[in-house]
Write an enzyme that holds these catalytic residues in place. Structure first.
Site, PDB file in Angstrom:
ATOM      1  N   ARG A 163       7.207 -33.613  10.277  1.00 42.53           N
ATOM      2  CA  ARG A 163       6.136 -33.207  11.110  1.00 42.53           C
ATOM      3  C   ARG A 163       5.388 -31.931  10.722  1.00 42.53           C
ATOM      4  NH1 ARG A 163      10.921 -32.056  13.543  1.00 42.53           N
ATOM      5  NH2 ARG A 163      11.057 -30.157  14.583  1.00 42.53           N
ATOM      6  N   HIS A 164       6.208 -31.003  10.354  1.00 45.56           N
ATOM      7  CA  HIS A 164       5.611 -29.879   9.853  1.00 45.56           C
ATOM      8  C   HIS A 164       4.634 -29.886   8.943  1.00 45.56           C
ATOM      9  CE1 HIS A 164       8.428 -28.102  12.559  1.00 45.56           C
ATOM     10  NE2 HIS A 164       9.535 -28.617  11.968  1.00 45.56           N
ATOM     11  N   THR A 205       2.641  -1.719   9.186  1.00 49.93           N
ATOM     12  CA  THR A 205       3.073  -2.774   9.932  1.00 49.93           C
ATOM     13  C   THR A 205       3.250  -4.299   9.557  1.00 49.93           C
ATOM     14  OG1 THR A 205       0.775  -3.153  10.513  1.00 49.93           O
ATOM     15  CG2 THR A 205       1.708  -1.331  11.684  1.00 49.93           C
ATOM     16  N   ASP A 223       0.792  -1.359   0.002  1.00 54.91           N
ATOM     17  CA  ASP A 223       0.030   0.057  -0.049  1.00 54.91           C
ATOM     18  C   ASP A 223       0.862   1.261   0.019  1.00 54.91           C
ATOM     19  OD1 ASP A 223       0.884   0.122   2.603  1.00 54.91           O
ATOM     20  OD2 ASP A 223      -1.050   0.426   3.350  1.00 54.91           O
ATOM     21  N   HIS A 224       0.232   2.618   0.264  1.00 57.97           N
ATOM     22  CA  HIS A 224       0.988   3.583   0.260  1.00 57.97           C
ATOM     23  C   HIS A 224       2.110   3.567   1.286  1.00 57.97           C
ATOM     24  CE1 HIS A 224      -2.302   3.957   2.783  1.00 57.97           C
ATOM     25  NE2 HIS A 224      -1.796   4.911   3.628  1.00 57.97           N
ATOM     26  N   HIS A 234       9.482 -24.220   9.016  1.00 51.87           N
ATOM     27  CA  HIS A 234       8.459 -24.886   9.828  1.00 51.87           C
ATOM     28  C   HIS A 234       6.825 -24.491   9.111  1.00 51.87           C
ATOM     29  CE1 HIS A 234      10.556 -25.322  13.835  1.00 51.87           C
ATOM     30  NE2 HIS A 234      11.511 -25.712  12.736  1.00 51.87           N
ATOM     31  N   CYS A 236       2.903  -3.409   4.046  1.00 49.06           N
ATOM     32  CA  CYS A 236       2.183  -2.394   4.545  1.00 49.06           C
ATOM     33  C   CYS A 236       2.851  -1.588   5.641  1.00 49.06           C
ATOM     34  CB  CYS A 236       0.701  -2.592   4.733  1.00 49.06           C
ATOM     35  SG  CYS A 236       0.595  -3.733   6.281  1.00 49.06           S
TER      36      CYS A 236
HETATM   37  C1  RB5 Z   1      -2.082   2.599   6.553  1.00 52.20           C
HETATM   38  O1  RB5 Z   1      -2.216   3.713   7.342  1.00 52.20           O
HETATM   39  C2  RB5 Z   1      -1.763   1.387   7.417  1.00 52.20           C
HETATM   40  O2  RB5 Z   1      -3.016   1.042   8.334  1.00 52.20           O
HETATM   41  C3  RB5 Z   1      -1.499   0.318   6.741  1.00 52.20           C
HETATM   42  O3  RB5 Z   1      -0.314   0.348   6.067  1.00 52.20           O
HETATM   43  C4  RB5 Z   1      -1.231  -1.223   7.633  1.00 52.20           C
HETATM   44  O4  RB5 Z   1      -0.055  -0.681   8.487  1.00 52.20           O
HETATM   45  C5  RB5 Z   1      -2.391  -1.741   7.993  1.00 52.20           C
HETATM   46  O5  RB5 Z   1      -2.353  -3.142   8.909  1.00 52.20           O
END
Ligand code: RB5
Length: 147
Positions: free
Chosen positions: A133-134, A68, A8-9, A99, A66
């Site tokens: 096993r995995h 996070t 994403d951005h 795994h 993204c």
């Molecule tokens: C965008 O602001 C943010 O929410 C997205 O990039 C991401 O971190 C969502 O999980």
């Protein structure tokens, strides 16, 4: 090896750096967007683009970025052919392959820097699945074994 990558951005700048890194290291990288850090987009749209690509190209890997990495991993993991893992360390990237036989690595551009992302991606792309096993455990996930 073909790698489908999207962001994403919030992940755009890191995605472009990862595309360059992988291309310079001989990988066939298919960049599925987004194309700007300035225009906000919805991360599920880009997760779904890579999910669709891996549905037809089952031997390929995906990278989703993204802010996070969390939203991308949630969106991608709703599909049975996807095993997406959020990684912040080389050890996680290695174990995700050994795994979990992960086929998508998710990265958080607001969490790790480019050098750390390169290390994670390199580890992910060069580690084989252990099987055994995995595989039994992955089969239970695939078949939704109930307790
Ligand atoms: C965008 O602001 C943010 O929410 C997205 O990039 C991401 O971190 C969502 O999980």
């Amino acid at each position: 090896m073909t790698i489908y990558i999207a962001s994403d951005h919030a992940g755009f700048v890191l995605k472009e750096l990862v595309v360059t890194y992988l291309s310079e290291n001989g990988y066939n990288v298919i960049n599925m967007g987004t194309s700007s850090a300035a225009n906000p987009v919805d991360y599920p749209d880009f997760a779904h683009a890579v999910v669709r690509a891996l549905d037809t190209d089952r031997e390929a890997y995906g990278i989703l970025i993204c802010g996070t990495g969390i939203g991308m991993s949630i969106a991608a993991n709703r599909f049975p052919h996807i095993r997406a893992t959020l990684c912040q360390t080389e050890q996680e990237a290695m174990l995700a392959r050994q795994h979990n036989n992960a086929n998508i690595i998710c990265l958080g551009a607001r969490i790790i820097d480019a050098e750390q992302a390169f290390l994670c991606v390199k580890q992910f792309m060069t580690t084989d699945f252990d099987g055994g096993r995995h595989q039994n455990r992955l089969d239970k996930i695939k078949n939704n074994i109930q307790i």
